[in-house]
Design a protein around this motif. Sequence first.
Motif, PDB file in Angstrom:
ATOM      1  N   GLU A   1      41.791  39.559  25.712  1.00  0.00           N
ATOM      2  CA  GLU A   1      40.482  40.093  26.081  1.00  0.00           C
ATOM      3  C   GLU A   1      39.524  40.140  24.898  1.00  0.00           C
ATOM      4  OE1 GLU A   1      42.494  42.487  29.755  1.00  0.00           O
ATOM      5  OE2 GLU A   1      42.059  43.561  27.905  1.00  0.00           O
TER       6      GLU A   1
ATOM      7  N   GLU B   1      41.281  48.299  28.655  1.00  0.00           N
ATOM      8  CA  GLU B   1      42.589  47.795  28.218  1.00  0.00           C
ATOM      9  C   GLU B   1      43.179  48.690  27.134  1.00  0.00           C
ATOM     10  OE1 GLU B   1      45.950  46.088  28.283  1.00  0.00           O
ATOM     11  OE2 GLU B   1      44.409  45.160  29.532  1.00  0.00           O
TER      12      GLU B   1
ATOM     13  N   LEU C   1      37.877  44.084  35.098  1.00  0.00           N
ATOM     14  CA  LEU C   1      37.808  42.621  35.147  1.00  0.00           C
ATOM     15  C   LEU C   1      36.996  42.155  36.357  1.00  0.00           C
ATOM     16  CD1 LEU C   1      41.459  41.746  34.114  1.00  0.00           C
ATOM     17  CD2 LEU C   1      39.387  41.033  32.901  1.00  0.00           C
TER      18      LEU C   1
END
Length: 121
Positions: free
Chosen positions: A34, A69, A105
């Motif tokens: 990411e 995350e 996402l």
Amino acid sequence: MNQRKGMARIIAATGYSYKGFKAAWKHEEAFRQEVILLLVMAPLAFWIGDSFTEQVILLASVVLVVIVELLNSAIEAITDRVSTDYHKLSGRAKDMGSAAVFLALFLMILVWGIKLYQLLV
């Protein structure tokens, strides 16, 4: 108890944040992926965004994925610290963290998809 104040607290917090980034980079493949996505998409956000507001929204949608995350990785780490044995509450916590990443996402894909659609139409 030694409570840091003022600039000393800010400096200490910066050090803790650095350690957090370093640990995430070392131990979390999804985080590394990411961050690479962020490094690729950040310049694109400034290139395809027609206004400062659009650029910020495009960039923020990718940064949000990295933030979520990090939180998910923290949940996983603390859950594994308590026990690596399966427990339904541990599983639930990890699944919820994963769901949060999924939503971040999805939001990023939605934001970028709408902008790319506007560029193509």
